[in-house]
Design an enzyme around this catalytic site. Structure first.
Site, PDB file in Angstrom:
ATOM      1  N   SER A   1      -9.699   1.712   2.890  1.00 32.90           N
ATOM      2  CA  SER A   1      -8.810   2.415   1.992  1.00 32.90           C
ATOM      3  C   SER A   1      -7.762   1.527   1.322  1.00 32.90           C
ATOM      4  O   SER A   1      -7.043   1.991   0.418  1.00 32.90           O
ATOM      5  CB  SER A   1      -8.082   3.530   2.770  1.00 32.90           C
ATOM      6  OG  SER A   1      -7.219   2.989   3.766  1.00 32.90           O
TER       7      SER A   1
ATOM      8  N   LYS B   1       0.846  -1.196   0.000  1.00 30.52           N
ATOM      9  CA  LYS B   1       0.000   0.000   0.000  1.00 30.52           C
ATOM     10  C   LYS B   1       0.881   1.245   0.000  1.00 30.52           C
ATOM     11  O   LYS B   1       1.867   1.307   0.748  1.00 30.52           O
ATOM     12  CB  LYS B   1      -0.909  -0.038   1.232  1.00 30.52           C
ATOM     13  CG  LYS B   1      -1.959   1.058   1.303  1.00 30.52           C
ATOM     14  CD  LYS B   1      -2.885   0.819   2.502  1.00 30.52           C
ATOM     15  CE  LYS B   1      -3.973   1.865   2.618  1.00 30.52           C
ATOM     16  NZ  LYS B   1      -4.893   1.585   3.746  1.00 30.52           N
TER      17      LYS B   1
ATOM     18  N   SER C   1     -10.155  -0.483   7.066  1.00 31.14           N
ATOM     19  CA  SER C   1      -9.560  -0.376   5.727  1.00 31.14           C
ATOM     20  C   SER C   1      -9.019  -1.668   5.150  1.00 31.14           C
ATOM     21  O   SER C   1      -8.688  -1.725   3.964  1.00 31.14           O
ATOM     22  CB  SER C   1      -8.456   0.680   5.726  1.00 31.14           C
ATOM     23  OG  SER C   1      -9.010   1.969   5.841  1.00 31.14           O
TER      24      SER C   1
END
Length: 421
Positions: A150, A73, A174
């Site tokens: 996210s 990420k 997330s």
């Protein structure tokens, strides 16, 4: 092969049946093949080639994920990349990193191949996978559906087959939301497990590290390799599972409730009892303002650079008086004591991960935000480890006691054995 269990492919690499280069080639051929073409915000071929060309040490640790492609990420530094935190403003301001974050160093140290840096909501401050700077992240084969966020690109990379596991973070759901919406497994570690050196926080009080993956049998290996969680044997004892009062999920889709029942039936050698949902009541009221206040501190002076909903949350967070935040932190301590008492009664808690099984691309999901966060907030406030379990539609979350990661992963391995039997 790229969608096979990691434990099986790892053995093929160690046995010489397949090379890390062959596996990386398969993965990279699939990179950004999701409909949005934005699974990865950056892929540095020079870094990938360096990884493939560097001899692997013969230590046991260096073989844990030897040759396994894993995405990261884009809120962690990786040598040779810029770091965007999901924002073009920060991407343009970023230098090319000369050092890895602690997490990236760990991945290299266990032999994994970092495939690139993945899409996320701006600042990791969202639950949908939407991003006005880099486009919305949608599901492979289902372009009308968002991945959730996210950790959006993390989910997309596993779905499209460009990574066998994906590093994500979970502040308020997330990892759990993309797992639920994309029919993937996910794991968020206890607060404080794993290093954030070279990583960029949204809200330090709640930020946790974790990963998304396809096969439950891989979870203990991934936990040990990525986060240094010890692989404990299954104690084979009867496990006590707490089920939240159904009133808590009265707004959930019928498929979500059916999935909860299906997972319950797969939990063998377990005892179940229901607990009062009132113990979770304060969670969102505690987490939302503290999170906004901490995020505002990290991004002070730059609010106008971000999309409107994010900027509005940051401005609200910056307006909150310190005395109010102190009182909320006091309430959090009291809340966490009550959650701790629950784990005197139960080994784990099982409940839905979200009330919905999909989010349409292009729809207004503002009204859904608090409804989804209400499901994730209790685990976030208490810093609990969580195994995200996919239903046929939607998903569930199995929460363990804070610091009980090894115990939760051992139970997950028991569960995996039952699924494959």
């Amino acid at each position: 092969m790229i969608q096979s269990p990691i434990v099986e492919i790892r053995q093929k690499i160690l046995g010489g049946e397949i090379t890390a280069r062959e596996l990386a080639t398969m993965a990279l051929e699939r990179a950004n093949s999701s409909p949005g073409k934005n699974t990865y915000l950056s892929i540095e071929e020079a870094d990938i080639e360096r990884q493939l060309s560097t001899p692997s040490p013969v230590t046991e640790e260096a073989q844990l994920l030897r040759g396994i492609p894993i995405s990261v990420k884009d809120c962690f530094d990786v040598r040779g990349y810029r770091t965007s935190v999901g924002s073009k403003y920060y991407l343009d301001a970023s230098d090319i990193k000369r050092e890895d974050s602690a997490l990236a160093r760990r991945l290299r140290g266990v032999g994994a191949i970092i495939t690139g840096k993945t899409h996320l909501n701006q600042l990791a401050y969202g639950h949908t996978g939407e991003n006005t700077d880099f486009g919305n992240c949608v599901q492979f084969g289902r372009p009308n559906l968002l991945t959730g966020g996210s950790s959006s690109g993390a989910a997309a990379s596993v779905l499209e087959g460009s990574a066998m596991a994906a590093i994500g973070t979970d502040t308020g759901g997330s990892i759990r939301f993309p797992s639920s919406l994309c029919s993937l497994y996910g794991y968020r570690a206890s607060l404080g497990v794993g290093s954030w050196v070279g990583g960029y926080h949204l809200a330090e009080s709640f930020d946790t590290i974790g990963f998304l993956f396809r096969h439950l049998k891989d979870v203990q290996l991934l936990g040990k390799a990525i986060l240094d969680i010890p692989s404990e044997p299954d104690p084979v004892a009867i496990i006590r599972i707490g089920l939240i009062d159904p009133a808590f999920y009265s707004d959930a889709e019928p498929e979500i409730i059916a999935g909860l029942q299906q997972w319950k039936e797969r939990f063998h050698n377990c005892e179940f009892a229901t607990f009062d949902d009132g113990v979770f009541a304060e969670a969102l009221d505690i987490s939302r303002p503290i999170q906004a206040h901490e995020a505002a501190g990290y991004h002070a002076g730059h609010f106008d650079e971000f999309e409107q909903p994010v900027a509005d949350r940051l401005r609200w967070g910056s307006s909150l008086p310190e005395e109010e935040i102190k009182e909320l932190r006091r309430r959090r301590l009291s809340f966490n004591q009550r959650i701790g008492a629950l784990f005197d009664q139960f080994d784990f808690l099982l409940l839905p991960a979200a009330p919905v099984s999909s989010l349409e691309n292009g729809a207004d999901h503002g009204p859904m935000r608090d409804k989804m966060l209400r499901y994730a907030a209790p685990g976030s406030v208490a810093g609990l480890p969580c195994l995200a379990l996919p239903n046929e539609k939607g998903g569930c979350q199995l929460l363990g006691p804070s610091g009980g990661d090894a115990k939760l992963l051992a139970f997950a391995t028991r569960l995996a054995s039952g699924l494959s039997a």
